[in-house]
Scaffold this motif. Structure first.
Motif, short mmCIF file in Angstrom:
data_model
loop_
_atom_site.label_atom_id
_atom_site.label_comp_id
_atom_site.label_asym_id
_atom_site.label_seq_id
_atom_site.Cartn_x
_atom_site.Cartn_y
_atom_site.Cartn_z
N ASN A 102 -5.06 74.92 56.18
CA ASN A 102 -6.44 75.12 56.61
C ASN A 102 -7.30 75.93 55.65
O ASN A 102 -8.27 76.55 56.06
N VAL A 103 -6.97 75.90 54.35
CA VAL A 103 -7.83 76.57 53.37
C VAL A 103 -8.83 75.59 52.75
O VAL A 103 -9.68 76.00 51.96
N GLY A 104 -8.72 74.29 53.09
CA GLY A 104 -9.67 73.31 52.58
C GLY A 104 -9.10 72.40 51.52
O GLY A 104 -9.86 71.81 50.74
N LYS A 105 -7.77 72.24 51.48
CA LYS A 105 -7.15 71.39 50.45
C LYS A 105 -7.60 69.93 50.58
O LYS A 105 -7.94 69.28 49.59
N SER A 106 -7.60 69.42 51.81
CA SER A 106 -7.96 68.01 51.99
C SER A 106 -9.44 67.77 51.69
O SER A 106 -9.81 66.72 51.16
N SER A 107 -10.30 68.74 52.02
CA SER A 107 -11.72 68.61 51.68
C SER A 107 -11.88 68.56 50.16
O SER A 107 -12.69 67.78 49.62
N LEU A 108 -11.12 69.39 49.45
CA LEU A 108 -11.18 69.40 47.99
C LEU A 108 -10.63 68.09 47.42
O LEU A 108 -11.19 67.52 46.48
N PHE A 109 -9.56 67.58 48.02
CA PHE A 109 -8.99 66.29 47.61
C PHE A 109 -10.03 65.19 47.73
O PHE A 109 -10.27 64.42 46.78
N ASN A 110 -10.69 65.10 48.89
CA ASN A 110 -11.72 64.09 49.09
C ASN A 110 -12.85 64.24 48.09
O ASN A 110 -13.39 63.26 47.56
N ARG A 111 -13.24 65.49 47.81
CA ARG A 111 -14.34 65.75 46.89
C ARG A 111 -13.98 65.30 45.47
O ARG A 111 -14.79 64.69 44.77
N LEU A 112 -12.75 65.58 45.03
CA LEU A 112 -12.33 65.21 43.68
C LEU A 112 -12.13 63.71 43.54
O LEU A 112 -12.45 63.11 42.51
N VAL A 113 -11.60 63.09 44.59
CA VAL A 113 -11.37 61.65 44.56
C VAL A 113 -12.71 60.89 44.64
O VAL A 113 -12.87 59.81 44.08
N GLY A 114 -13.68 61.49 45.34
CA GLY A 114 -14.99 60.87 45.46
C GLY A 114 -15.17 60.03 46.70
O GLY A 114 -16.17 59.33 46.85
N VAL A 150 -9.83 65.49 57.54
CA VAL A 150 -10.21 66.90 57.48
C VAL A 150 -10.47 67.39 58.90
O VAL A 150 -11.22 66.78 59.66
N ASP A 151 -9.84 68.50 59.26
CA ASP A 151 -10.01 69.05 60.60
C ASP A 151 -9.70 70.54 60.54
O ASP A 151 -9.01 71.00 59.63
N ASP A 152 -10.24 71.29 61.50
CA ASP A 152 -10.00 72.72 61.53
C ASP A 152 -8.60 73.08 62.01
O ASP A 152 -8.19 74.24 61.95
N THR A 153 -7.87 72.11 62.53
CA THR A 153 -6.53 72.39 63.04
C THR A 153 -5.56 72.53 61.88
O THR A 153 -5.43 71.62 61.06
N PRO A 154 -4.84 73.67 61.78
CA PRO A 154 -3.89 73.83 60.69
C PRO A 154 -2.81 72.75 60.75
O PRO A 154 -2.36 72.36 61.81
N GLY A 155 -2.39 72.28 59.57
CA GLY A 155 -1.27 71.36 59.51
C GLY A 155 -1.61 69.91 59.73
O GLY A 155 -0.73 69.09 60.00
N VAL A 156 -2.91 69.55 59.65
CA VAL A 156 -3.29 68.14 59.83
C VAL A 156 -2.60 67.27 58.77
O VAL A 156 -2.14 66.17 59.05
N THR A 157 -2.56 67.76 57.51
CA THR A 157 -1.88 67.01 56.45
C THR A 157 -0.41 67.38 56.46
O THR A 157 -0.04 68.51 56.20
N ARG A 158 0.45 66.40 56.79
CA ARG A 158 1.88 66.66 56.78
C ARG A 158 2.59 65.92 55.66
O ARG A 158 3.68 66.29 55.27
N ASP A 159 2.03 64.84 55.22
CA ASP A 159 2.62 64.08 54.13
C ASP A 159 1.73 64.21 52.91
O ASP A 159 0.53 64.45 53.00
#
Length: 452
Positions: free
Chosen positions: A17-29, A35-44
């Protein structure tokens, strides 16, 4: 068939929940990771290709790093993240400045310092007035200079692209060294200002469809080109950026996003201004975005051949720049006619001149002689009745020129004094029109007096 060359790999790491997936989406374009406020949304682990810092890269989004037993879900997530790090050429370690550093951040930073992979420390969620100041806490992690960003809003992505480009392995002997890399230019401006006509005039070919209808260019188009000096240039013609209220159709939203992405990826932006219409809010907004991302700007004042009262037109432009772009004082303006080609030959020399300033470093001794003169001429004011004592300045990087000032309570220096230093630096070292970064390091920073 020749094998496809393997792309350099970025891995994004950090606790949940520090914003890794938001950063991933931003870099990928594009939005790939949920992306969600719930910790652990990305497991894979998620993987995609993107273009970062002018390079095609493979980007890995990982599950949150958590301290947990190996047999648990969290333990397996951490093992997956560690495996991703072993594949990576560069790691982005993301921390949340709103929450502040946690014991988990410190533990994983200690682990990362023992690894061989270069690490870029990303201080996320720095939007807002005090976000940049909050990012300074990240120095405690011992991973070097944090890069303040807001992955959600896109702030600071230009600086992150620069940091990644510097950390990535070289593309090969043919491009080793800045002198042999192509200069990355973006042509930006409102629809129908003459951007595509200018690209055709520069390259001497009809590369782009042009016409009186606004919006013929719908996406960013890159052209590899060799200028009159024989130097390589990667020229990007972007779709016109309209006012936000008028970006209603999905296609126009995509065009605006492409313009902004091209601006963040470039080194120098040519802002095409229609001389018959003048410098309006759309152009000022683009120039401010370029400055915020640390990009230098040259203004191509187009359709100059159709202007009747040239003196009055020049005065209006100068007034608009002085009133609304004081932070880029002295920005270069080249009057041209992209349609007839008049004045276009003066544009690239101006770009090269600005590019040299954007890359310029000032030696520490010379910088501190200037700094002492500024202190003597106008000592720092008190802050809450206490003295601010500025000790010395360094220039840790160029591209754009960045000055770091160290001292007691330096981070409390008021905005008008910071402007005094920036303007003094610009004048003393003759850097007109170039964005200048000023960073303050107070003695409360435990890393300030240590060698990094």
């Amino acid at each position: 068939m020749l094998p496809t060359p393997q792309l350099p790999t970025l891995v994004i790491l950090g606790r949940p929940n520090v914003g890794k997936s938001s950063l991933f989406n931003r870099l990928v374009g594009r939005k790939i990771a949920i992306v969600d406020d719930t910790p652990g949304v990305t497991r894979d682990r998620k993987e995609a290709e993107g273009r970062v810092g002018g390079r095609d890269v493979r980007i890995l989004d990982t599950a949150g790093l958590e301290e947990a037993a190996p047999e648990t879900v969290q333990g397996r997530m951490r093992a997956s993240s560690e495996a991703a790090l072993r594949e990576a050429d560069v790691a982005l370690f993301v921390v949340d400045v709103r929450t502040g550093l946690t014991p988990a951040d410190r533990a994983f930073a200690q682990w990362l310092r023992r690894q061989h992979t270069p690490v870029i420390l990303v201080a996320n969620k720095t939007e807002g007035r005090f976000g940049g100041q909050a990012a300074m806490e990240a120095y405690e992690l011992g991973l070097g200079d944090p890069v303040p960003v807001s992955a959600e809003h896109g702030d600071g992505m230009g600086d992150l692209h620069d940091a990644i480009r510097e950390a990535l392995p070289a593309e090969g002997e043919a491009v080793a060294g800045d002198a042999e890399r192509p200069l990355r230019l973006a042509i930006i401006g409102r629809p129908n200002a003459g951007k595509s006509t200018l690209l055709n005039a520069l390259t001497g070919e009809e590369r782009m469809i042009t016409g009186p209808e606004p919006g013929l260019t719908r996406d960013s188009v890159a052209v590899q080109w060799t200028d009159e000096t024989g130097a390589a240039v990667r020229l990007v013609d972007t779709a016109g950026l309209r006012k936000k209220a008028r970006i209603e159709q999905h296609l126009e939203k995509m065009s605006a996003a492409a313009s902004i992405a091209a601006l963040k990826e470039c080194e120098i932006a040519i802002l095409v201004v229609d001389a018959l219409l003048g410098m309006e809010e759309q152009e000022l907004r683009l120039a401010r975005l370029a400055e915020r991302e640390g990009r230098a700007v040259v203004i191509a004042f187009n359709k100059w051949d159709a202007v009747e009262d040239r003196e009055a037109t020049k005065r209006r432009l100068e007034d608009a720049l002085m009133a609304s772009l004081a932070q880029m004082r002295g920005i270069k303006v080249v009057p041209i006619s992209a349609k007839t080609g008049r004045g276009v030959e003066k544009l690239m020399p101006a770009v090269r001149e600005v590019y040299a300033l954007w890359n310029r470093r000032i030696p520490t001794g010379e910088l501190n002689r200037w700094f002492e003169t500024m202190m003597t001429r106008h000592p720092p004011p008190l802050s809450e009745g206490r003295r601010i004592k500025l000790r010395y300045a360094t220039m840790p990087k160029a591209r754009p020129p960045t000055v770091t000032v160290f001292g007691t309570r330096a981070e409390q220096l008021p905005e008008d004094y910071r402007r005094y230093l920036v303007n003094g630096f610009r004048e003393a070292f003759t850097m007109p029109g170039v964005p200048i970064r000023l960073q303050m390091r107070g003695t409360t920073n435990p890393y300030a007096d240590e060698d990094k």
